[in-house]
Design a protein around this motif. Structure first.
Motif, PDB file in Angstrom:
ATOM      1  N   LEU A   1      -5.606  36.663  -3.727  1.00 51.97           N
ATOM      2  CA  LEU A   1      -5.736  36.728  -2.276  1.00 51.97           C
ATOM      3  C   LEU A   1      -6.139  38.153  -1.852  1.00 51.97           C
ATOM      4  O   LEU A   1      -5.833  39.133  -2.546  1.00 51.97           O
ATOM      5  N   ASP A   2      -6.830  38.208  -0.738  1.00 50.16           N
ATOM      6  CA  ASP A   2      -7.174  39.524  -0.163  1.00 50.16           C
ATOM      7  C   ASP A   2      -5.966  40.068   0.589  1.00 50.16           C
ATOM      8  O   ASP A   2      -5.478  39.434   1.527  1.00 50.16           O
TER       9      ASP A   2
ATOM     10  N   ARG B   1     -16.521  37.083  -0.210  1.00 48.51           N
ATOM     11  CA  ARG B   1     -16.394  37.333   1.216  1.00 48.51           C
ATOM     12  C   ARG B   1     -14.938  37.598   1.608  1.00 48.51           C
ATOM     13  O   ARG B   1     -14.042  37.045   0.958  1.00 48.51           O
ATOM     14  N   PRO B   2     -14.717  38.377   2.674  1.00 50.86           N
ATOM     15  CA  PRO B   2     -15.737  39.078   3.451  1.00 50.86           C
ATOM     16  C   PRO B   2     -16.256  40.304   2.728  1.00 50.86           C
ATOM     17  O   PRO B   2     -15.495  40.976   2.015  1.00 50.86           O
ATOM     18  N   VAL B   3     -17.542  40.545   2.870  1.00 53.16           N
ATOM     19  CA  VAL B   3     -18.195  41.655   2.181  1.00 53.16           C
ATOM     20  C   VAL B   3     -18.330  42.824   3.141  1.00 53.16           C
ATOM     21  O   VAL B   3     -18.744  42.660   4.294  1.00 53.16           O
TER      22      VAL B   3
ATOM     23  N   PRO C   1     -15.630  43.323  -4.663  1.00 49.19           N
ATOM     24  CA  PRO C   1     -15.075  42.090  -5.237  1.00 49.19           C
ATOM     25  C   PRO C   1     -16.222  41.103  -5.535  1.00 49.19           C
ATOM     26  O   PRO C   1     -17.080  40.858  -4.674  1.00 49.19           O
ATOM     27  N   VAL C   2     -16.219  40.549  -6.757  1.00 48.50           N
ATOM     28  CA  VAL C   2     -17.275  39.630  -7.205  1.00 48.50           C
ATOM     29  C   VAL C   2     -16.621  38.317  -7.624  1.00 48.50           C
ATOM     30  O   VAL C   2     -15.531  38.311  -8.222  1.00 48.50           O
ATOM     31  N   GLU C   3     -17.288  37.213  -7.299  1.00 53.24           N
ATOM     32  CA  GLU C   3     -16.789  35.899  -7.728  1.00 53.24           C
ATOM     33  C   GLU C   3     -17.905  35.124  -8.411  1.00 53.24           C
ATOM     34  O   GLU C   3     -19.083  35.285  -8.078  1.00 53.24           O
ATOM     35  N   ALA C   4     -17.474  34.279  -9.370  1.00 49.88           N
ATOM     36  CA  ALA C   4     -18.393  33.391 -10.085  1.00 49.88           C
ATOM     37  C   ALA C   4     -17.955  31.958  -9.814  1.00 49.88           C
ATOM     38  O   ALA C   4     -16.818  31.578 -10.113  1.00 49.88           O
TER      39      ALA C   4
END
Length: 847
Positions: free
Chosen positions: A151-152, A280-282, A316-319
């Motif tokens: 979580l952010d 996101r959020p970026v 932060p990067v997501e795949a």
């Protein structure tokens, strides 16, 4: 200049609290609470610096801040440092652990610089903020317990304990919160699955996540978690690391490869296809600077990097796989920007004592200089140097602060100013430098007086000028500078006759323009001599004078004036009795006139005007004598009464005229007694019979005899007194007298040429012209004789220094001699005596 390094700290106080009179300070800096209102007490800076309150204003106590000069201010009455405008620590220092305001306290007499550091402490005024107010999370029902979902976390702009966050999740059976710090001391927040999900039982979970900071009072922030349970795809992509660290030079070109990320998914088919993206959020800073390829996972730069603006990017990067129920893997990319020497030093010069007097003592402070460089490390270390061969030097007073001081004596006469160039060079490779210049002007002392181009000026002004007319401009030059060279002009007052000089002329104090305050009259004043003074504005005042000689040129502004032929006449027409027996060329009357002008403007000519339709007159008038004579013998055909109009005209431009009326009565020889041929101004004779001719003859003889005796007595007395007579300024008029061929006199009054210079009384002259022209000449003959006469006059004419004619002199119409005589009364008697002698003999003959 005295420079002290001074650091002072006061314990931060509550914004609303006041400090008692015994508040003490502690070394290290001065403290001010965040968000303090205007007027909040910070510290007794004058007392702490050892300055007396009474000397703050005289020594020009002032506070200078390089970054924000309006945050803090000092009360010069009590020496208290207080908050001038709202202080926002987050705006001032951001996330920095230490925050302070650097001040320079400067006082004069002597010049002292104190460096003060005011520490700004944080208060809990920012609540925790989540990136989103609502967060959607999709979880496959096949995910096993203890699965973690990142979580952010919330962010708090405060620092220290005020930004220490704790999280709390709504009570539920499926999810719990897990917070931990990894080996890189980075905080992570995860949602942990406690037991297996059953989509058929519960499809969505709505939970409220609350973040609470450690400040007093506590502040909270919340985010609504909407958890959707998905079915099918049960394997999420996985990165080989949770955190990637990369270093990039700040001069990297656009499109430079930063890193290639790689994630794997154990599923097959579309469930194993991975799409990369920034989670996101970026941050706008990340979106504007980096770009990620969704298929390959390559991260590249897309804009210029700047170490001075941002040193570290956390991305932060997501795949996400392509299954029906997408699954996501996460990692964090840390991009560190490496500094290069791309910023030149900055030089700031604060002039304090300009211009510098040429008698200033060595070691006098001229200016304060500060240097800075935005680069870090050796790239930001700056050294300063000065232009060679100048009488100045740099003295270091503090880190990156210098004083420009006088090194040797100045001489303005040798050099009026210096261009001092300060060069600041950093320690980078290659080294960068910047230059700043200050123009040091050498102030002059007043050692030069104003100087005119010449000691005397000659000015020619036509008379009858309009009041306030500009007649001349004087100009003086002062070799000094500024106010020492500021020249003002004034008249050297004196009296001209009975009047003050300032009633005639004035001079403009700044421009030097000389104005005539009233119309000048050549007949009253020929030469006006005075002095104009030029004074500078220095201390002491220096000055000089110049002499102006103003010659007033004559203009034809006076018409001829008719004179009565005999004393006692008051004017009117001239009446004469003419015998019919007179022959050709006999003088029957004379018109006399004077002109108040001088030169050609006073040279009179006479012309006989014929009435319209009349035949040729048997009379004529002398061109320059005014004598009326017959052109032929009179006969019975001539009218018994002849009315003649004589036009008297001067030679000015334009010419001015006056008309004389002459009434001639033609009588027989036995009816009248012959009388004088001179004219008299009277009204036209009435038609009276000539009765008792013998009685009138006896009365005339007696009157003429008495007049002759009186004239001779007056003539003798005045000639004796003329030797001791001296004229004064404004008295006496020169008389221009011409004798005719028949012995009568015609004269033109010429005004006295006054020379009033305050150096001596003027002189009065009588100018007499001898007749050299016959009474009647043809035009060609008359012209020839006049030319010969002019040539003769040029040879015999004496030169004079007292009187100028005011026009190009080509000679009068007759010969010229001059005598110095007394007042005007004597001239009139002389003329009357000579005029009366000839008719006396004629009267005796008649008797």
């Amino acid at each position: 200049m005295y420079t002290h390094k001074y650091t002072h700290i006061m314990k931060a106080q509550d914004p609303g609290a006041s400090c008692p009179g015994s508040c003490s300070s502690q070394p290290g800096g001065q403290g001010a609470a965040k968000e303090a209102k205007h007027g909040t007490f910070v510290g007794r800076i004058a007392q702490d610096l050892g300055l007396e309150l009474a000397e703050l204003v005289p020594r020009l106590f002032r506070v200078v801040s390089k970054d924000r000069g309006d945050l803090l201010e000092v009360n010069l009455q009590n020496g208290i440092l207080f908050v001038n405008s709202r202080i926002d620590r987050e705006e001032l220092c951001g996330r920095s652990a230490e925050c302070s305001i650097h001040l320079e306290v400067i006082v004069d007499g002597p010049l002292q610089v104190f460096h003060v550091e005011v520490e700004v402490r944080d208060i809990n005024d920012n609540r925790p903020l989540f990136p989103e107010s609502n967060k959607s999370i999709m979880i496959a029902e096949s995910r096993p317990p203890e699965t973690r979902f990142p979580l952010d976390g919330a962010s708090d702009a405060d620092i220290g304990v005020n930004s220490a966050l704790t999280y709390r999740l709504d009570s539920n059976d499926y999810f719990v919160l897990d917070t931990q710090n990894n080996r890189e001391q980075r905080f992570s927040l995860s949602l942990v699955l406690r037991k297996t999900l059953d989509r058929e039982e519960i499809q969505e979970h709505s939970l409220l996540l609350t973040a609470t900071d450690g400040g007093k009072p506590e502040l909270t922030g919340t985010v609504q978690l909407l958890i959707t349970i998905l079915d099918v795809n049960d394997n999420a992509p996985e990165f080989d690391r949770l955190i990637y660290k990369v270093r990039v030079l700040e001069n990297a070109l656009n499109g430079t490869l930063v890193i290639k990320l790689n994630a794997t998914d154990s599923d097959d088919g579309t469930n194993g296809d991975i799409i990369y993206s920034f989670r996101r959020p970026v941050s706008p800073a990340v979106v504007g600077t980096f770009d990620i390829n969704p298929n390959s996972g390559e991260v590249r730069t897309k804009s210029k990097l700047d170490f001075e603006e941002k040193k570290l990017y956390e991305i932060p990067v997501e795949a996400v796989d392509r299954g029906n129920i997408p699954m996501t893997g996460h990692c964090t990319l840390l991009v560190e920007i490496l500094d290069i020497n791309d910023n030149t030093p900055e030089v700031m010069i604060t002039s304090l004592s300009l211009p510098v007097r040429e008698d200033a003592q060595p070691s006098s402070v001229i200016a304060l200089i500060s240097v800075s460089d935005r680069d870090s490390g050796a790239n930001g270390q700056v050294t300063c140097s000065l232009t060679p061969n100048v009488p100045f030097k740099l003295v270091s007073t503090f880190k990156n602060y210098y004083s420009l001081v006088l090194d040797s004596a100045l001489d303005r006469e040798t050099k009026t100013d210096y261009k001092v160039v300060v060069t600041a060079r950093d320690g980078g490779s290659p080294s960068l430098w910047a230059m700043a210049s200050v123009s040091v002007e050498v102030a002059d002392v007043n050692d030069n007086a104003p100087v005119f181009a010449q000691p005397e000026y000659t000015v020619f002004v036509k008379e009858n000028n309009p009041p306030g007319a500009h007649i001349f401009t004087v100009s003086a030059v002062d070799a000094d500078a500024q106010e020492n060279a500021l020249v003002s002009y004034s008249l050297v007052e004196r009296r001209v006759g009975e009047r003050a000089l300032s009633s005639y002329v004035s001079v403009h104090a700044e421009s030097g323009k000389v104005y005539a305050l009233q119309p000048l009259d050549h007949e009253e004043l020929e030469l006006l001599q005075f002095q104009v003074s030029a004074r500078d504005a220095g201390v002491p005042v220096l000055g000089s004078n110049v002499t102006l000689q103003v010659f007033v040129l004559d203009e034809n502004d006076n018409a001829p004036t008719l004179l009565p032929p005999r004393a006692g006449d008051t004017g009117g027409a001239i009446s004469e009795l003419v015998s019919r027996s007179v022959g050709a060329g006999h003088v029957v009357s004379k018109v006399s006139a004077v002109d108040a002008d001088s030169g050609y403007n006073a040279w009179l000519s006479y012309e006989l005007l014929l009435a319209a339709g009349s035949s040729r007159s048997p009379f004529r008038v002398g061109l320059y004598t005014g004598e009326i004579s017959t052109t032929r013998a009179l006969d019975e055909a001539d009218a018994p009464r002849q009315r003649l109009l004589v036009l008297v005209k001067d030679h000015g431009e334009p010419a001015m005229t006056v008309t004389a009326t002459v009434l001639l009565s033609l009588v027989e020889n036995g009816q009248v007694t012959k009388i004088s041929s001179f004219t008299s101004y009277s009204t036209a004779p009435s038609e009276t019979s000539l009765v008792a001719v013998n009685l009138y003859l006896i009365i005339a003889i007696c009157a003429v005899s008495s007049l002759l005796v009186l004239t001779l007595l007056l003539y003798t007395a005045l000639r004796c007194a003329a030797v001791n007579t001296e004229g004064t300024c404004g008295s006496g008029k020169p008389m221009l007298v011409c004798s005719s061929a028949v012995g009568s006199w015609s004269y033109s009054q010429q005004r006295r040429q006054r020379v009033c210079s305050g150096e001596g009384p003027p002189k009065t002259d009588l100018v007499a012209f001898s007749q050299s022209l016959p009474p009647v000449l043809g035009s060609a003959e008359e012209t020839c004789q006049r030319e010969r006469l002019v040539e003769r006059l040029k040879e015999v004419m004496p030169r004079r220094s007292e009187v100028s004619f005011g026009f190009p002199w080509n000679g009068p119409p007759c010969g010229c001699w001059e005598w110095n005589v007394g007042p005007l009364q004597e001239q009139s008697v002389l003329l009357t005596a000579e005029s009366a002698l000839q008719p006396l003999f004629l009267v005796f003959l008649i008797a």
